[in-house]
Design an enzyme around this catalytic site. Sequence first.
Site, PDB file in Angstrom:
ATOM      1  N   ASN A 132       0.845  -1.188   0.000  1.00 17.38           N
ATOM      2  CA  ASN A 132       0.000   0.000   0.000  1.00 17.38           C
ATOM      3  C   ASN A 132       0.877   1.234   0.000  1.00 17.38           C
ATOM      4  OD1 ASN A 132      -1.303   2.174   2.230  1.00 17.38           O
ATOM      5  ND2 ASN A 132      -2.665   1.558   0.573  1.00 17.38           N
ATOM      6  N   GLU A 195      -1.257   0.755  -5.187  1.00 17.58           N
ATOM      7  CA  GLU A 195      -1.280   2.107  -5.755  1.00 17.58           C
ATOM      8  C   GLU A 195      -0.068   2.385  -6.638  1.00 17.58           C
ATOM      9  OE1 GLU A 195      -3.845   2.103  -2.136  1.00 17.58           O
ATOM     10  OE2 GLU A 195      -1.812   1.389  -2.582  1.00 17.58           O
ATOM     11  N   ASP A 243      -6.165  21.595   8.592  1.00 17.16           N
ATOM     12  CA  ASP A 243      -6.611  20.619   7.599  1.00 17.16           C
ATOM     13  C   ASP A 243      -7.313  21.316   6.443  1.00 17.16           C
ATOM     14  OD1 ASP A 243      -7.168  18.038   6.476  1.00 17.16           O
ATOM     15  OD2 ASP A 243      -7.178  17.225   8.497  1.00 17.16           O
TER      16      ASP A 243
END
Length: 423
Positions: A132, A195, A243
């Site tokens: 991953n 990915e 964020d």
Amino acid sequence: MDEIKEDVIEITDEVSTDYEITSILKKHPTDTLIFTNVKDSDMNIISGICNTREKIANSINTTVDKITENIIRATNNPTPIYDIKDIEEVYANNEDADLSKIPILKHYPKDKGKYITAGVVIAKDPDNGQVNASIHRMLVNGKDELGIRIVPRQLYTYYKRAEELNKPLKIAIAIGLNPSTLLASTTSIPINENELEVANTFKDGKLTLVKCETVDIEAPECEILLEGKILPNERKTEGPFVDLTDTYDKIRDEPVIKLTRMHYKDNPYYHAILPAGNEHKLLQGLPQEPRIFNSVKNTLPTVQNVILTEGGCCWLHAVVSIKKQTEGDAKNVLMAALSAHPSLKHCVIVDEDINIFDPVDVEYAIATRVKGDDDIIIIPKARGSSLDPVAQIDGTTTKIGVDATKSFHNLEDYERVSKTLED
């Protein structure tokens, strides 16, 4: 960063990693900047390589309106990677990890500390070795220690399994990647897929991996490569951190990374993503557009395109273009879109004559094609995004769907004269 082809602005004045670079980046939201005179560091800093849809489209050899189509193609057709090199073939500098040598930014005064924001973490499933790759924010706790924010997705699953086995999860962290590899690392694919193989499809099978020195991991070739492990049963305070919504995320206890080795090229470029900047929004949000597109397509095969808008932080607002076939299509599409991306808060459905990449055109559709009591759906107490400042403490919010499509009952009233002239 040889693959960055866009024009860049070079900053040669001495700059500090504490706040000053953030201040400069905020003045250049869509530019690519490099800083070649960083105080107390021999490394360069680059930022803004993915801060427009045009740059991302160029990196995967397509156009802005075809990005979603190309992401779907790549995720459906991952390409195995065969070009794997040894560390010494790629890096001139190989040494014990020392984060003080890397010009990591402290972005805002209330941040917990310095944060790595463009680090792609590569890990393997402890049970079957499945790979991953995913981007995570990482807080500098010391010269060889990081805190990492992990949400419940693939890396979290690997880490919890390693913790059950009372073993550390070995990882590599790649910093300074080309835009297409960064994009691939943010895609939503099944847990049994890789990915990096999606990235290899974007790169037409030319992605190069590097064998790490102290961990059994092959990482994509990058400017700076870190090796280490996420420790089991150890947590430290992480946050505050700004964020997507340009507001501070919550403070939490998060896992700890202990680093072992670091490798970097001569005159390397450290990639810094500005929190809440366009690069952050696009890399986090844009790969969610195919999920919405696929869900909507199951509801209405004539969906044209989907966008998570920059004004909605590429997370909370979507616009969906459809070729309407019957009355009620837009309402069904709204429900499908809001379900496909649970963080989605507001969604607008428009006809194919509206340019979803143009906020003015979308507003025009809302202004001329929406009758509030018929075309606005309100869904209270739905699960939303933890990043939404108005969400309740239990995570619920109110979602709104807007049907901004033309009614078949009086189509002639919607004729746009300017469009007729353009044709």
